[in-house]
Write an enzyme that holds these catalytic residues in place. Structure first.
Site, short mmCIF file in Angstrom:
data_model
loop_
_atom_site.label_atom_id
_atom_site.label_comp_id
_atom_site.label_asym_id
_atom_site.label_seq_id
_atom_site.Cartn_x
_atom_site.Cartn_y
_atom_site.Cartn_z
N LEU A 1 0.89 -1.06 -0.04
CA LEU A 1 0.06 -0.14 0.03
C LEU A 1 0.79 1.27 0.19
O LEU A 1 1.67 1.68 0.82
CB LEU A 1 -0.82 0.02 1.19
CG LEU A 1 -1.92 1.16 1.37
CD1 LEU A 1 -3.10 1.14 0.40
CD2 LEU A 1 -2.60 1.35 2.70
N ASP A 2 0.48 1.96 -0.88
CA ASP A 2 1.12 3.27 -0.96
C ASP A 2 2.74 3.46 -1.10
O ASP A 2 3.31 4.52 -0.64
CB ASP A 2 0.73 4.22 0.13
CG ASP A 2 -0.72 4.66 0.18
OD1 ASP A 2 -1.27 4.67 -0.92
OD2 ASP A 2 -1.37 4.87 1.06
#
Lengths: 283, 283, 283, 283
Positions: free
Chosen positions: A226-227
């Site tokens: 994530l990210d």
């Protein structure tokens, strides 16, 4: 103006530019723009040419056949595309309209040179705005207990629309690994912080909590983590103690729009190459 | 690392890059950095290569002799320099110390790769600061009625020090035409506004009067026309109604330092080419 | 949250803040935001309060009556407005859609707290976009030989819509003196350069010609003199020799949108006061 | 111009401004600058006044006695200082000279209104530069096995020099808890990243590794937790794939200098108040 774009990356060695530019000169190619870069740590070479298509007598297929010989010699990863063949882009959204409206207007006014073939959203709020632009809108309902069904529907839609690129325009669901892998290097997200600060949920709240004096946004490729994917572009704006979370959300929106629009533009113009977890952006 | 820098500009045509990169590949040149640009209006081509000197067996003179043949063929303006041969830079100043101190520290700490061979000033205020750096300081007295004498003295000094580049680091006298012409493209000024706004005297006062919300600074080559020469770099800072002229002077200083330091750095690294009244800066 | 906004400017003297804050404290006013500024050159004092309306027992009219006494004592220019009474804003446009689309989306999504009551344009291109937002669109035809007729029509329309504020969102006709005077301090323009550089026609072409390294946009009040009115906000973006006029137009659009949106927002929130040819902006 | 600075923070309630401004008006105080802020989450009020000292007849001590009554009534934390009483600032450094040279020049040229009473460093490199400014230089030798001895020496020195504020100008040792506590809110560090990204060692290497497109610097108060104290100011600069770690170090230096100089300036002008882990900066 129709052009061919030739993107190359390969192990660095003496003679690559000579060989490629010799090849192009022999075909009488008029070069509109040329960029190179050598990553000294990775010993890897990157090159992008934009060539005036009508300056050479070869079709795209003939070009490919001819170039393949040279490409093999240097162990190149390479692509050549016709700039008049636009990418199919599918936008994913949730409730927030600012990034979507911004991309739609840039596309509608001719600034973004791609086909926006569909918008898929997990809410029905933005349907009319999208449909006014003549773009199909698909509301995919997410069941909190079983999101797989929704993602299967999304997968089917992006296949149906022959999506080249998927843009998460403030789509608030975590994109599943399976689709990340299938569309590796072709899923673009806008995260509302200057990463790596404030990954995950509610970044403006995190920023307010930490008391930073700058907030920002990050346009990046989506990967399983994530990210944490390769960053294409970032934008920031100065804030002060007077800014509430609401002010930060409002000011941050302009950062999100800018970073996403620039990142997507560079992507669809084949200006971005991924190397490891980083990008080379020939803007 | 010692390198050769090859700067070229010439009429645009197919085959320049091929010819140059072929030449370099034949000499086994390992290219550290390469940049090109085509000015489509002027139909003019610009190119800069930085080449690892120890990757080729040619001396600089041999390189020049060999390259001259190719250069003639394409009607090139060209230069090749050895990065280890540093430019001689003479700084001119008045009373204000910020740009001078900034350049001196960047030079002293190894950030500016040149010889600062002398400082000439029309005041004696900054002598000690300069001399602490081991640099000769010349106070040239300006007679308001006859500035020619002072400028003759300056001319003699810049000749004596074999100056390659002259920097007006907030030197508050108008540089005479004669010296502008002799050192065309080699005199760099920092003007304390974002030109073309607020040319001439007291730009911060002018800016305060006009009520702008941004102030700035411009690093440019000096030409006969005041504050109208080719711009190398610019920098701005946001201000508000609360800023007095004094605040603007203070905040502007940081813009001046940044724009001048970046501009000078690019100049001494042979990254700037003048075309008409504009610059190509390969930074 | 409903609030009262109290804007004051008057000759500077000791005791203004004491008197005003005493008045507010007596009314039990809970202050959401307070700003002051003294212009030392003009010896003029500026003050803006945002007061939680439900914290005081006075109606707006009672507030006005009560405050008038104090205001007279200090020779104040003053206004108090109820934040829930939105301004009527008329937008003027030509062919370019970016500023219009940007303002319409900010309004539509609740970011701009005003009534956009009509769009008037000298072309018919943007009708559908405007009407989709449920806003009346008036195409006023300009006869090059006699623009007075068109401006009379515009005047009638802005009266008909009880416009408080007129925004020239890239409206490419010179606004007539008569309307400037009638709506003094209430006509906002976006000019596509960082003024005072490049006033007048084709500023991006002018900027390209001059070879600047930064371009920008200026949001300002319209006065009789072209592009010379009080500046509310400015925005810039860095460019290079690689940017064509077309690139500058594209990059500049984002500056125009930001500067206009911020400027208009501050105007409709009563955060801007004009003093001479300058502004005090309590943002 | 001599002024009194009155800094207040207290629980928010109606009437604070009225009471304070009434007090000031009664003393005939001419207010040079006034700022307030209410932190709505914490329900806490902040206020700073700069008062022309010669406009009132009270000495600083008389002012304190008179104001104490009012302060108690509102449970204020408060201070009043005479702007002509400069703070004693001790700078700590290691090998890197850029922040130190920048602060020394700003101080030397009158931009930083404080006494720089001493420089303490764990290397002897910067001695001459410091001594040229007429400032004592203390080289404290750090034994890797036992740093306590060195920090005891530092503690003694800061006491000896009656330091009001300690600045870590790229001092590369972790500041011990004991001194953090003794000088709580008075030790300022510059960290070479935009925090919270890249806390700890080698932030430019971390940034290069992560492939960010912006790098920066953070000026913050030092607390027991490394790089986690209240942020005063931040600065960023855009980078690209072409920037090596060395380029980032060089470009980042300018961010460090700016953020530290602005942060320190605001601190010594009593413009910064700490609330929890955040700051209110009345700049």
């Amino acid at each position: 103006m129709k052009s061919y774009r030739l993107m190359i990356d390969c192990p660095d060695q003496v003679g690559i530019v000579a060989a490629v530019s010799q090849f192009l000169a022999e075909k009488n190619a008029s070069i509109v723009e040329a960029n190179h870069h050598t990553d000294r740590d990775a010993k890897w070479f990157f090159m992008r040419h934009e060539i005036q298509a009508d300056s050479i007598s070869l079709s795209l297929d003939e070009f490919k056949t001819a170039f393949a010989v040279l490409a093999e010699q240097f162990n190149m990863n390479w692509r050549v595309v016709d700039s008049s063949t636009k990418q199919n882009v599918v936008l994913l959204a949730s409730r927030e309209s600012h990034c979507l409206a911004d991309l739609l207007h840039r596309w509608h006014s001719g600034e973004l040179d791609c086909n926006i073939v569909a918008v898929i959203a997990n809410h029905d709020h933005l349907r009319q705005m999208v449909q006014w632009h003549g773009i199909p809108y698909h509301h995919v309902i997410f069941d909190k207990e079983n999101k797989q069904v929704a993602f299967d529907e999304i997968k089917e839609l992006v296949h149906q629309y022959s999506a080249d690129t998927i843009v998460l325009a403030r789509f608030m669901q975590i994109f599943p690994d399976e689709l990340c892998q299938e569309f590796a290097g072709r899923v673009i997200n806008i995260h509302h912080s200057f990463l790596p600060s404030f990954a995950g949920a509610k970044p403006y709240h995190q920023a307010h909590q930490r008391g930073v004096k700058l907030i920002g946004a990050t346009c990046h490729y989506v990967t399983a983590e994530l990210d944490a994917g390769p960053i294409i572009d970032q934008e920031i704006v100065r804030i002060s103690h007077r800014d509430t979370v609401e002010d930060m959300v409002r000011k941050g929106k302009d950062c999100e729009k800018s970073a996403l629009a620039r990142g997507l533009r560079n992507h669809i113009e084949d200006r971005v190459t991924i190397i490891g977890n980083k990008t080379v952006v020939f803007d």
